[in-house]
Design a protein around this motif. Sequence first.
Motif, PDB file in Angstrom:
ATOM      1  N   ILE A  31       0.839  -1.194   0.000  1.00 24.68           N
ATOM      2  CA  ILE A  31       0.000   0.000   0.000  1.00 24.68           C
ATOM      3  C   ILE A  31       0.877   1.247   0.000  1.00 24.68           C
ATOM      4  O   ILE A  31       1.788   1.372   0.807  1.00 24.68           O
ATOM      5  N   PRO A  32       0.621   2.183  -0.909  1.00 27.98           N
ATOM      6  CA  PRO A  32       1.471   3.375  -1.015  1.00 27.98           C
ATOM      7  C   PRO A  32       1.390   4.277   0.216  1.00 27.98           C
ATOM      8  O   PRO A  32       0.336   4.423   0.826  1.00 27.98           O
ATOM      9  N   SER A  33       2.528   4.854   0.531  1.00 25.73           N
ATOM     10  CA  SER A  33       2.591   5.839   1.613  1.00 25.73           C
ATOM     11  C   SER A  33       2.649   7.238   1.000  1.00 25.73           C
ATOM     12  O   SER A  33       2.782   7.392  -0.223  1.00 25.73           O
ATOM     13  N   LYS A  34       2.595   8.216   1.841  1.00 21.65           N
ATOM     14  CA  LYS A  34       2.697   9.602   1.396  1.00 21.65           C
ATOM     15  C   LYS A  34       4.017   9.813   0.643  1.00 21.65           C
ATOM     16  O   LYS A  34       4.056  10.470  -0.392  1.00 21.65           O
ATOM     17  N   ASN A  35       5.082   9.215   1.152  1.00 25.76           N
ATOM     18  CA  ASN A  35       6.388   9.353   0.504  1.00 25.76           C
ATOM     19  C   ASN A  35       6.405   8.735  -0.889  1.00 25.76           C
ATOM     20  O   ASN A  35       7.084   9.235  -1.779  1.00 25.76           O
ATOM     21  N   ASP A  36       5.665   7.653  -1.076  1.00 26.18           N
ATOM     22  CA  ASP A  36       5.587   7.014  -2.399  1.00 26.18           C
ATOM     23  C   ASP A  36       4.936   7.943  -3.414  1.00 26.18           C
ATOM     24  O   ASP A  36       5.368   8.016  -4.560  1.00 26.18           O
ATOM     25  N   TYR A  37       3.890   8.641  -2.998  1.00 29.10           N
ATOM     26  CA  TYR A  37       3.229   9.589  -3.898  1.00 29.10           C
ATOM     27  C   TYR A  37       4.201  10.691  -4.304  1.00 29.10           C
ATOM     28  O   TYR A  37       4.261  11.089  -5.460  1.00 29.10           O
ATOM     29  N   GLU A  38       4.975  11.171  -3.330  1.00 26.17           N
ATOM     30  CA  GLU A  38       5.907  12.258  -3.612  1.00 26.17           C
ATOM     31  C   GLU A  38       7.075  11.782  -4.471  1.00 26.17           C
ATOM     32  O   GLU A  38       7.464  12.450  -5.421  1.00 26.17           O
ATOM     33  N   LYS A  39       7.626  10.606  -4.161  1.00 27.18           N
ATOM     34  CA  LYS A  39       8.807  10.096  -4.861  1.00 27.18           C
ATOM     35  C   LYS A  39       8.472   9.578  -6.255  1.00 27.18           C
ATOM     36  O   LYS A  39       9.110   9.962  -7.231  1.00 27.18           O
ATOM     37  N   ASP A  40       7.476   8.710  -6.357  1.00 23.05           N
ATOM     38  CA  ASP A  40       7.191   8.033  -7.626  1.00 23.05           C
ATOM     39  C   ASP A  40       6.248   8.809  -8.540  1.00 23.05           C
ATOM     40  O   ASP A  40       6.286   8.633  -9.751  1.00 23.05           O
ATOM     41  N   MET A  41       5.387   9.638  -7.979  1.00 22.95           N
ATOM     42  CA  MET A  41       4.404  10.338  -8.806  1.00 22.95           C
ATOM     43  C   MET A  41       4.647  11.843  -8.859  1.00 22.95           C
ATOM     44  O   MET A  41       3.982  12.545  -9.600  1.00 22.95           O
ATOM     45  N   GLY A  42       5.560  12.337  -8.043  1.00 21.89           N
ATOM     46  CA  GLY A  42       5.868  13.762  -8.059  1.00 21.89           C
ATOM     47  C   GLY A  42       4.821  14.640  -7.416  1.00 21.89           C
ATOM     48  O   GLY A  42       4.794  15.838  -7.640  1.00 21.89           O
ATOM     49  N   HIS A  43       3.941  14.039  -6.595  1.00 22.21           N
ATOM     50  CA  HIS A  43       2.900  14.817  -5.926  1.00 22.21           C
ATOM     51  C   HIS A  43       3.386  15.241  -4.541  1.00 22.21           C
ATOM     52  O   HIS A  43       3.636  14.411  -3.693  1.00 22.21           O
ATOM     53  N   LYS A  44       3.520  16.531  -4.328  1.00 19.55           N
ATOM     54  CA  LYS A  44       3.807  17.048  -2.996  1.00 19.55           C
ATOM     55  C   LYS A  44       2.476  17.199  -2.279  1.00 19.55           C
ATOM     56  O   LYS A  44       1.525  17.742  -2.828  1.00 19.55           O
ATOM     57  N   THR A  45       2.406  16.689  -1.059  1.00 15.70           N
ATOM     58  CA  THR A  45       1.121  16.718  -0.372  1.00 15.70           C
ATOM     59  C   THR A  45       1.304  16.733   1.138  1.00 15.70           C
ATOM     60  O   THR A  45       2.319  16.277   1.647  1.00 15.70           O
ATOM     61  N   ASP A  46       0.317  17.269   1.811  1.00 16.11           N
ATOM     62  CA  ASP A  46       0.269  17.222   3.267  1.00 16.11           C
ATOM     63  C   ASP A  46      -0.753  16.201   3.748  1.00 16.11           C
ATOM     64  O   ASP A  46      -0.997  16.085   4.938  1.00 16.11           O
ATOM     65  N   CYS A  47      -1.372  15.487   2.819  1.00 26.46           N
ATOM     66  CA  CYS A  47      -2.392  14.502   3.151  1.00 26.46           C
ATOM     67  C   CYS A  47      -1.753  13.220   3.674  1.00 26.46           C
ATOM     68  O   CYS A  47      -0.618  12.896   3.346  1.00 26.46           O
ATOM     69  N   ASN A  48      -2.522  12.471   4.461  1.00 28.57           N
ATOM     70  CA  ASN A  48      -2.045  11.143   4.842  1.00 28.57           C
ATOM     71  C   ASN A  48      -2.488  10.129   3.784  1.00 28.57           C
ATOM     72  O   ASN A  48      -3.188  10.463   2.837  1.00 28.57           O
ATOM     73  N   GLU A  49      -2.059   8.873   3.952  1.00 31.43           N
ATOM     74  CA  GLU A  49      -2.328   7.856   2.934  1.00 31.43           C
ATOM     75  C   GLU A  49      -3.821   7.648   2.695  1.00 31.43           C
ATOM     76  O   GLU A  49      -4.272   7.525   1.558  1.00 31.43           O
ATOM     77  N   LYS A  50      -4.589   7.619   3.768  1.00 31.85           N
ATOM     78  CA  LYS A  50      -6.027   7.398   3.628  1.00 31.85           C
ATOM     79  C   LYS A  50      -6.674   8.545   2.855  1.00 31.85           C
ATOM     80  O   LYS A  50      -7.492   8.310   1.966  1.00 31.85           O
ATOM     81  N   GLU A  51      -6.294   9.770   3.171  1.00 29.53           N
ATOM     82  CA  GLU A  51      -6.857  10.920   2.472  1.00 29.53           C
ATOM     83  C   GLU A  51      -6.485  10.896   0.988  1.00 29.53           C
ATOM     84  O   GLU A  51      -7.303  11.214   0.133  1.00 29.53           O
ATOM     85  N   LEU A  52      -5.236  10.526   0.688  1.00 31.83           N
ATOM     86  CA  LEU A  52      -4.811  10.445  -0.713  1.00 31.83           C
ATOM     87  C   LEU A  52      -5.611   9.398  -1.470  1.00 31.83           C
ATOM     88  O   LEU A  52      -6.058   9.629  -2.589  1.00 31.83           O
ATOM     89  N   PHE A  53      -5.786   8.235  -0.862  1.00 34.36           N
ATOM     90  CA  PHE A  53      -6.555   7.176  -1.504  1.00 34.36           C
ATOM     91  C   PHE A  53      -7.983   7.638  -1.762  1.00 34.36           C
ATOM     92  O   PHE A  53      -8.499   7.490  -2.871  1.00 34.36           O
ATOM     93  N   LEU A  54      -8.622   8.221  -0.764  1.00 34.66           N
ATOM     94  CA  LEU A  54      -9.992   8.687  -0.926  1.00 34.66           C
ATOM     95  C   LEU A  54     -10.089   9.793  -1.974  1.00 34.66           C
ATOM     96  O   LEU A  54     -11.048   9.853  -2.742  1.00 34.66           O
ATOM     97  N   MET A  55      -9.081  10.649  -2.029  1.00 35.61           N
ATOM     98  CA  MET A  55      -9.055  11.724  -3.011  1.00 35.61           C
ATOM     99  C   MET A  55      -8.999  11.148  -4.426  1.00 35.61           C
ATOM    100  O   MET A  55      -9.740  11.578  -5.318  1.00 35.61           O
ATOM    101  N   TYR A  56      -8.151  10.157  -4.652  1.00 33.60           N
ATOM    102  CA  TYR A  56      -8.033   9.572  -5.988  1.00 33.60           C
ATOM    103  C   TYR A  56      -9.275   8.781  -6.370  1.00 33.60           C
ATOM    104  O   TYR A  56      -9.694   8.795  -7.520  1.00 33.60           O
ATOM    105  N   ILE A  57      -9.872   8.099  -5.421  1.00 30.43           N
ATOM    106  CA  ILE A  57     -11.101   7.366  -5.704  1.00 30.43           C
ATOM    107  C   ILE A  57     -12.220   8.347  -6.061  1.00 30.43           C
ATOM    108  O   ILE A  57     -12.968   8.141  -7.011  1.00 30.43           O
ATOM    109  N   SER A  58     -12.324   9.416  -5.293  1.00 34.33           N
ATOM    110  CA  SER A  58     -13.338  10.422  -5.560  1.00 34.33           C
ATOM    111  C   SER A  58     -13.137  11.045  -6.951  1.00 34.33           C
ATOM    112  O   SER A  58     -14.092  11.206  -7.715  1.00 34.33           O
ATOM    113  N   LYS A  59     -11.895  11.375  -7.269  1.00 33.78           N
ATOM    114  CA  LYS A  59     -11.584  11.944  -8.589  1.00 33.78           C
ATOM    115  C   LYS A  59     -11.942  10.964  -9.703  1.00 33.78           C
ATOM    116  O   LYS A  59     -12.537  11.348 -10.700  1.00 33.78           O
ATOM    117  N   HIS A  60     -11.622   9.708  -9.515  1.00 37.78           N
ATOM    118  CA  HIS A  60     -11.922   8.683 -10.500  1.00 37.78           C
ATOM    119  C   HIS A  60     -13.430   8.545 -10.693  1.00 37.78           C
ATOM    120  O   HIS A  60     -13.921   8.450 -11.823  1.00 37.78           O
TER     121      HIS A  60
END
Length: 106
Positions: free
Chosen positions: A72-101
């Motif tokens: 399961i991706p962590s906040k650091n994975d989003y920043e390192k592999d996808m280039g997304h800088k974020t202050d969100c935690n993993e759960k918030e990021l997952f919910l954000m992407y699901i909502s966007k999808h």
Amino acid sequence: MNKITDFDKLVSIKTYKKCVDCGITKYSDIALILNTTDSFAKSVFSSHCKKLNLYHLIRLSYELNCNINDFIPSKNDYEKDMGHKTDCNEKELFLMYISKHNKEEE
């Protein structure tokens, strides 16, 4: 076909890295573990046009003797592999992407 999200890509990246760390580098060997075809494994880990499901992750965690959370991706994975800088935690990021999808499918 289901749209592949950043979350899905990160899961496949982390899963493949874990397989490599455990000495499993060939798509055909991963496909045997998953009980799928070689082309499915290649589609998941190379071209990212297919995604793993919960059964796949549970099966791999059992075979690799690891925790399913390792995939399961962590906040650091989003920043390192996808280039997304974020202050969100993993759960918030997952919910954000699901909502966007979900909004894109409407």
